[in-house]
Design an enzyme around this catalytic site. Structure first.
Site, PDB file in Angstrom:
ATOM      1  N   CYS A 146      -6.820 -18.408  15.070  1.00  0.00           N
ATOM      2  CA  CYS A 146      -7.099 -18.132  16.912  1.00  0.00           C
ATOM      3  C   CYS A 146      -8.432 -18.825  16.480  1.00  0.00           C
ATOM      4  O   CYS A 146      -9.002 -18.599  17.348  1.00  0.00           O
ATOM      5  CB  CYS A 146      -7.341 -15.917  17.134  1.00  0.00           C
ATOM      6  N   SER A 159      -1.568 -16.036   5.741  1.00  0.00           N
ATOM      7  CA  SER A 159      -2.598 -15.173   6.448  1.00  0.00           C
ATOM      8  C   SER A 159      -4.338 -16.452   7.008  1.00  0.00           C
ATOM      9  O   SER A 159      -5.239 -15.172   6.454  1.00  0.00           O
ATOM     10  CB  SER A 159      -3.517 -14.310   5.033  1.00  0.00           C
ATOM     11  N   LYS A 219     -24.194   4.177  35.364  1.00  0.00           N
ATOM     12  CA  LYS A 219     -23.200   3.862  36.121  1.00  0.00           C
ATOM     13  C   LYS A 219     -22.583   3.292  35.852  1.00  0.00           C
ATOM     14  O   LYS A 219     -22.826   1.598  36.068  1.00  0.00           O
ATOM     15  CB  LYS A 219     -23.184   3.822  38.023  1.00  0.00           C
ATOM     16  N   ARG A 229       0.869  -1.319  -0.090  1.00  0.00           N
ATOM     17  CA  ARG A 229       0.395  -0.475  -0.147  1.00  0.00           C
ATOM     18  C   ARG A 229       0.788   1.558  -0.051  1.00  0.00           C
ATOM     19  O   ARG A 229       0.582   1.946  -0.785  1.00  0.00           O
ATOM     20  CB  ARG A 229      -1.106  -0.444   1.467  1.00  0.00           C
ATOM     21  N   THR A 256      16.066  -4.974  14.126  1.00  0.00           N
ATOM     22  CA  THR A 256      16.767  -5.542  14.851  1.00  0.00           C
ATOM     23  C   THR A 256      18.765  -4.930  15.146  1.00  0.00           C
ATOM     24  O   THR A 256      18.556  -4.468  14.916  1.00  0.00           O
ATOM     25  CB  THR A 256      17.233  -7.432  13.871  1.00  0.00           C
ATOM     26  N   ALA A 299      12.671  -7.781  12.754  1.00  0.00           N
ATOM     27  CA  ALA A 299      11.496  -8.563  12.872  1.00  0.00           C
ATOM     28  C   ALA A 299      10.450  -8.141  13.887  1.00  0.00           C
ATOM     29  O   ALA A 299       9.981  -7.245  14.992  1.00  0.00           O
ATOM     30  CB  ALA A 299      12.503  -9.442  14.118  1.00  0.00           C
TER      31      ALA A 299
HETATM   32  P1  FAD Z   1       3.132 -16.563  13.315  1.00  0.00           P
HETATM   33  O1  FAD Z   1       1.091 -15.900  12.694  1.00  0.00           O
HETATM   34  O2  FAD Z   1       2.613 -17.866  14.100  1.00  0.00           O
HETATM   35  O3  FAD Z   1       2.958 -16.892  12.096  1.00  0.00           O
HETATM   36  C1  FAD Z   1       4.557 -17.260  11.721  1.00  0.00           C
HETATM   37  C2  FAD Z   1       4.647 -18.204  10.181  1.00  0.00           C
HETATM   38  O4  FAD Z   1       6.052 -18.396  10.339  1.00  0.00           O
HETATM   39  C3  FAD Z   1       4.430 -19.792   9.969  1.00  0.00           C
HETATM   40  O5  FAD Z   1       3.023 -19.910   9.656  1.00  0.00           O
HETATM   41  C4  FAD Z   1       5.473 -20.781  10.115  1.00  0.00           C
HETATM   42  O6  FAD Z   1       4.948 -21.710   9.055  1.00  0.00           O
HETATM   43  C5  FAD Z   1       6.566 -19.662   8.880  1.00  0.00           C
HETATM   44  N1  FAD Z   1       7.943 -19.571   9.412  1.00  0.00           N
HETATM   45  C6  FAD Z   1       8.205 -19.801  10.763  1.00  0.00           C
HETATM   46  N2  FAD Z   1       9.574 -20.039  10.424  1.00  0.00           N
HETATM   47  C7  FAD Z   1       9.838 -20.086   9.056  1.00  0.00           C
HETATM   48  C8  FAD Z   1      11.038 -19.733   7.709  1.00  0.00           C
HETATM   49  N3  FAD Z   1      12.097 -20.282   8.156  1.00  0.00           N
HETATM   50  N4  FAD Z   1      10.140 -19.323   6.498  1.00  0.00           N
HETATM   51  C9  FAD Z   1       9.172 -19.966   5.883  1.00  0.00           C
HETATM   52  N5  FAD Z   1       8.008 -19.601   6.895  1.00  0.00           N
HETATM   53  C10 FAD Z   1       8.599 -20.020   8.369  1.00  0.00           C
HETATM   54  N6  FAD Z   1      -4.348 -14.536  19.855  1.00  0.00           N
HETATM   55  C11 FAD Z   1      -4.335 -13.872  20.024  1.00  0.00           C
HETATM   56  O7  FAD Z   1      -4.594 -12.386  20.335  1.00  0.00           O
HETATM   57  N7  FAD Z   1      -6.046 -13.868  20.389  1.00  0.00           N
HETATM   58  C12 FAD Z   1      -6.395 -15.314  20.606  1.00  0.00           C
HETATM   59  O8  FAD Z   1      -7.454 -15.866  20.184  1.00  0.00           O
HETATM   60  C13 FAD Z   1      -5.471 -15.996  19.516  1.00  0.00           C
HETATM   61  N8  FAD Z   1      -5.858 -17.565  19.914  1.00  0.00           N
HETATM   62  C14 FAD Z   1      -4.347 -18.590  18.901  1.00  0.00           C
HETATM   63  C15 FAD Z   1      -5.086 -19.691  18.776  1.00  0.00           C
HETATM   64  C16 FAD Z   1      -4.257 -20.832  18.386  1.00  0.00           C
HETATM   65  C17 FAD Z   1      -4.470 -21.856  18.731  1.00  0.00           C
HETATM   66  C18 FAD Z   1      -2.534 -20.084  18.421  1.00  0.00           C
HETATM   67  C19 FAD Z   1      -2.046 -21.105  17.542  1.00  0.00           C
HETATM   68  C20 FAD Z   1      -2.018 -18.896  18.230  1.00  0.00           C
HETATM   69  C21 FAD Z   1      -3.526 -18.239  18.804  1.00  0.00           C
HETATM   70  N9  FAD Z   1      -3.407 -17.001  18.998  1.00  0.00           N
HETATM   71  C22 FAD Z   1      -4.304 -16.005  19.228  1.00  0.00           C
HETATM   72  C23 FAD Z   1      -1.601 -15.934  18.763  1.00  0.00           C
HETATM   73  C24 FAD Z   1      -1.459 -15.527  17.442  1.00  0.00           C
HETATM   74  O9  FAD Z   1      -2.308 -16.024  16.513  1.00  0.00           O
HETATM   75  C25 FAD Z   1       0.153 -15.034  17.460  1.00  0.00           C
HETATM   76  O10 FAD Z   1      -0.060 -14.620  18.333  1.00  0.00           O
HETATM   77  C26 FAD Z   1      -0.004 -14.632  16.266  1.00  0.00           C
HETATM   78  O11 FAD Z   1      -0.326 -15.467  15.411  1.00  0.00           O
HETATM   79  C27 FAD Z   1       1.977 -14.135  15.571  1.00  0.00           C
HETATM   80  O12 FAD Z   1       2.156 -13.932  14.480  1.00  0.00           O
HETATM   81  P2  FAD Z   1       3.692 -14.232  13.872  1.00  0.00           P
HETATM   82  O13 FAD Z   1       3.572 -13.469  12.388  1.00  0.00           O
HETATM   83  O14 FAD Z   1       4.002 -14.199  14.785  1.00  0.00           O
HETATM   84  O15 FAD Z   1       3.121 -15.986  13.453  1.00  0.00           O
END
Ligand code: FAD
Length: 894
Positions: free
Chosen positions: A128, A124, A519, A107, A358, A365
């Protein structure tokens, strides 16, 4: 990113004073100046002129112009003009943080080359929502994937490469190595900027047997399908969820929904670590009531296949199950970052600054993999939540595109659906506040989700933590049903804005009866805390109770009604209902501190105000008996297991009577139940629905005392449904002795005292006690007919009769009568709160068999004749009253 670093001009415009509000976009078509934040107090024409002027000069000199515009200290606008992006941005991880960064990058920069690598098949997706697919609430698989590589390409022109794991980062040469997970092929890809969003992986403690195919973890869509398929194909009957965090509790609910018998094993003393123990107790009860077994203070040592099912060895016991879900938390997935030499903290999280940069300026990150700064305490931490991950992804993109967005910390705002219950929190809990060295106080309130007289109102528990010196909000925890998430969001916003308890009292929030009260619960939390901060009331807490002396050196006082007290009270506390307190102050010793409790803290506060203004040193139990009971009462499943229709369990020939007591307050529901019980025959069952929280906890005690059988109690979104069977428990009940009549002498003719008398009488009658009320002197006025009755009287009696109130409707209140205004107000308040009027209370007392006796001697003195009294009143003397008193275990003089 510009073509080269040559000829770059950074233009900083400083505006000290502005004009009117308005838009301030430059209208020249080729110009992409845009607003960054909402401070727009200056004239757009003046702004545009300046931009043209400086922009034109700059365009002639430079390839790129970046304009920083400062207005009154705010960086309100940043703009890159003459921008031609040649940047190549790689993103590792295609879910929350990664996808958010990719979309924002596009964007902001239409020209950049953006490649997003995802190790798995899906990008994507809604992590949750995964537990809800397992439980069957979400039925459609496709609903879990919000975007596909194709949709991401067409909408954002991002090259999404799934099945592509980045296995190494060469920071020197700004390249990554990518492995195609399906073909095994490896290749390199260069970058100008790199964003890491690899997330967090389920923690796996060193427990033997985790590799068993009946043991699962849940992180992504393939994990979800594996669990769902196992349930569908192998039809397990029982499951153990190890870990009582958010994911563990969601999984417990989902497996329960899928029809399994579920046990949750949690190593610490409570579930949902961000809650304090006292607030988690409500959650423990709710989970147990739903039929999920909860084992606290124990952990899994090993898991062994037992030929068909699993033998799970805990520290203190061994339990069996058909499957196990390991949900003991997550840890940052940062092997790649570690191998690339990026700075990590001791727990393995990537260290970033507030730009999400980082230790390598070209690598950003975000998400679960990074160390966060706590918004309140400033301490470093690990808070793996989707909101922060998404926001950080956006900030990293902004930074790469030259927009100076900053991450201002995580406050841990979270919400959980736990069966019908909603659990929410924001900011610090007590443990974190102590660790941060903050001198804090806490306060508990229990407020209705909306006006209590509007159907369906249910209560929520609210705990707030605030700084003692400043009153600043530092954390809030809530459990309840309707409206909990909304209130937590208000607290979260207040916390971000640095508000104090005083500020909370001033918040003007939405109000109409179906939605809230005038309230709001947030205001109420503010008022209560403000009373503590300003010294209006001193408080003590549930953990102080055990240490209170029971040697008579202090007064331990419970100011609830007698029926509430009898249904359960804290050991050592005596009972003086708040409405009788003023009349009994003389009996109390002013030299002793008074520790007061009531049901939720409100009546205790009123009692403390009465006591302290009468020279007593007084402290109120924050959260009251309700909180105490929630903490100290053992959790147990409701007698009727969830999922089984209670009606199918009923004896065939007995009648099933339904009563709706929703909206009625204590003792209304008990009275309704008692009335229905009189009509019912032995073996009939009565199903009563109520929103009165006191009833839900008291009905069992009521049954025990009245010899009826308590069958079940279920709760759905704050509406408790109790099933009681008439008579069956007579034999096993500990019925009171024959001498348990109640004798009430009503001397006062004040409206408030009359109401109190009849509430007690009705409550006692509802418990099956014989009640006799003896009306003497001014009390006789309560029983007078409202209309004038023609009777022969002498002059003095006629005068007396004219001066005294004729009947219950004419009574005044003992304090603040204000020429009858006070009495009208109290009647209005009672009506609004669904409390029966005095006339209704009198009728229901008479219907329940309460004996109303008018003192013959007083009638004589006051010149009142039998004809002037309402129907059903007996005439009696002091002897009859004394005889009654002898058969009673309680005599009250009101
Ligand atoms: P992720 O969304 O986990 O994405 C990381 C991705 O990176 C993964 O798909 C992985 O395969 C990929 N990856 C890792 N290493 C590599 C690599 N070397 N090369 C290529 N790809 C790679 N949070 C809330 O706020 N509310 C909720 O209700 C909630 N419910 C949840 C329920 C469940 C079952 C789970 C598992 C999590 C939940 N969370 C919730 C937490 C939330 O999903 C995470 O905080 C959020 O998804 C983190 O985002 P992220 O991008 O850091 O990691």
């Amino acid at each position: 990113m510009c073509k080269s670093n040559k000829n770059v001009l950074y233009l900083i415009l400083l505006i000290a004073k502005g004009g009117s509000h308005g838009d301030y976009f430059c209208h020249e078509p080729s110009c992409h100046y845009e607003r960054k934040s909402g401070h727009s107090n200056f004239k757009s024409t003046m702004f545009n002129t300046m931009l043209y002027y400086f922009g034109d000069i700059a365009d002639n000199l430079c390839d790129k112009v970046t304009v920083y515009l400062y207005y009154c200290g705010y960086n309100i606008l940043i703009k890159q003009r003459g921008w031609e992006s040649m940047s190549k941005i790689l993103i590792i991880g295609g879910v929350a943080g990664g996808a958010s960064a990719a979309a924002r990058l596009r964007r902001l920069d239409e020209q950049a080359e953006i490649i997003m690598f995802e190790r798995g098949e899906y990008i994507s997706y809604a992590n949750c929502g995964l537990p809800y697919y397992i439980g069957g609430v979400i039925q459609d698989k496709a609903a879990l994937t919000l975007q596909t590589p194709k949709s991401f390409l067409s909408r954002f022109n991002v090259d999404v490469r799934v099945w592509s794991e980045v296995t190494a980062i060469d920071r020197q040469n700004k390249k990554v190595t990518v492995e195609n997970k399906r073909t095994g092929e490896k290749y390199e890809e260069s970058y100008d900027k790199l964003i890491l969003s690899p997330g967090a992986e389920p923690a796996k403690p060193p427990v033997a047997g985790l590799d068993n195919d009946k043991v699962f973890t849940l992180r992504n869509i393939p994990d979800t399908y594996r669990i769902r398929e196992h349930i569908e194909n192998r039809k397990p009957k029982s499951a153990i969820v190890v870990g009582g965090g958010y994911i563990g509790i969601e999984m417990a609910e989902s497996l329960h929904c899928a029809g399994l018998n579920v046990t949750v094993v949690e190593l610490t003393d409570h579930v949902i670590a961000p809650l304090d123990y006292d607030m988690a107790c409500d959650v423990h009860h709710h989970i147990a009531q739903k039929g999920v077994k909860l084992i606290l203070n124990d952990g899994v040592k090993s898991i062994a296949d037992n030929g068909g099912n699993l033998k799970v060895q805990l520290g203190k016991e061994t339990i069996m199950a058909d499957m196990v879900i390991m949900a003991v938390g997550v840890r940052p997935e940062t092997k790649l970052a570690r191998e690339a030499g990026l700075a990590l903290n001791a727990k393995g999280s990537i260290i970033v600054d507030d730009k999400m940069q980082t230790s390598d300026p070209d690598i950003f990150a975000v998400g679960d993999a990074v160390e966060i700064t706590d918004f309140v305490s400033g301490n470093k931490g690990f808070v793996p939540l989707a909101g922060p991950a998404n926001k950080q992804g956006r900030i990293a993109a902004d930074q790469i595109c030259g927009i100076d967005s900053r991450y201002s910390g995580t406050q841990g705002t979270a919400v959980l659906k736990c069966f019908d219950m909603t659990v929410a929190c924001t900011g610090l809990n007590e443990k974190a506040a102590k660790a941060a060295g903050i001198d804090y106080e806490k306060s508990f309130t229990y407020s209705a989700s909306h006006a209590s007289y509007y159907p369906g109102a249910v209560n929520m528990s609210v705990k707030v933590l605030f700084e003692k010196t400043t009153g600043k909000l530092i954390g809030a925890q809530l459990t309840g049903f309707e409206g909990v998430d909304k209130r937590c969001d208000v607290f979260a916003t207040a916390l971000r804005a640095g508000m104090t308890m005083d500020d909370l009292t001033k918040l003007e929030l939405c109000y109409a009866p179906p939605f809230s009260s005038a309230k709001d619960p947030v205001n109420m939390a503010g008022f209560t805390a403000q009373n503590i901060l300003t010294g209006k009331v001193k408080v003590f807490h549930w953990h102080d109770i055990e240490k209170l002396p029971r040697d008579g050196s202090v007064t331990l006082l419970d100011v609830r009604t007698q029926i509430e007290y009898e249904n359960g009270h804290i050991d050592g506390f005596i009972n003086i209902p708040v409405d009788q307190l003023r009349g009994q102050l003389d009996e109390m010793d002013k030299s002793k501190p008074v520790f007061v409790t009531c049901q939720v803290g409100l009546r205790g506060y009123i009692a403390c105000r009465i006591l302290s203004q009468n020279g007593f040193d007084c402290l109120n139990l924050s959260g009251g008996y309700r909180l105490y009971k929630s903490i100290f009462e053992e959790s147990r499943p409701l007698p009727s297991p969830i999922g089984i229709n209670s009606e199918t369990q009923l004896p065939v020939k007995s009648e099933h009577i339904l009563i709706n007591a929703c909206g009625l307050q204590c003792p209304g529901p008990v009275m309704k139940l008692s009335e229905a019980m009189k009509e019912a025959k032995d073996g009939d069952t009565i199903e009563i629905s109520t929103t009165d929280p006191a009833f839900a906890s008291d009905v069992e005690a009521w049954c025990r005392r009245t010899g009826n059988s308590f069958e079940s109690l279920t709760s759905d979104k704050g509406i408790a449904k109790a099933i009681v069977k008439k008579g069956e428990a007579q034999a096993k009940c500990n019925l009171a002795s024959d001498m348990d009549n109640k004798n009430i002498i009503v001397f006062s003719g004040d409206l408030d005292k009359a109401i109190a008398s009849f509430i007690i009488a009705n409550a006692a009658a509802s418990m099956g006690r014989k009640v006799s009320m003896f009306f003497t002197f001014w009390g006789l006025n309560i029983l007078r007919r409202p209309e004038k009755v023609k009777v022969k009287k002498d002059f003095i009696s006629r005068m007396f009769g004219m001066m005294m109130p004729r009947g219950s409707k004419k009574l005044s209140i003992s304090k603040m009568n204000m020429g009858g205004m006070g009495a009208k107000m109290i009647r209005m308040v009672m009506k609004n709160k669904n409390i029966n009027s005095l006339e209704e209370l009198i009728k229901s007392a008479m219907d329940s068999g309460v004996e109303l006796v008018a003192c013959s001697m007083s009638m004589d003195v006051m010149g009142i004749t039998k004809e002037e009294l309402i129907d059903g009143v007996h005439i009696g003397g002091a002897a009859a009253m004394l005889a009654n008193a002898e058969e009673s275990d309680m005599s009250l003089f009101i």
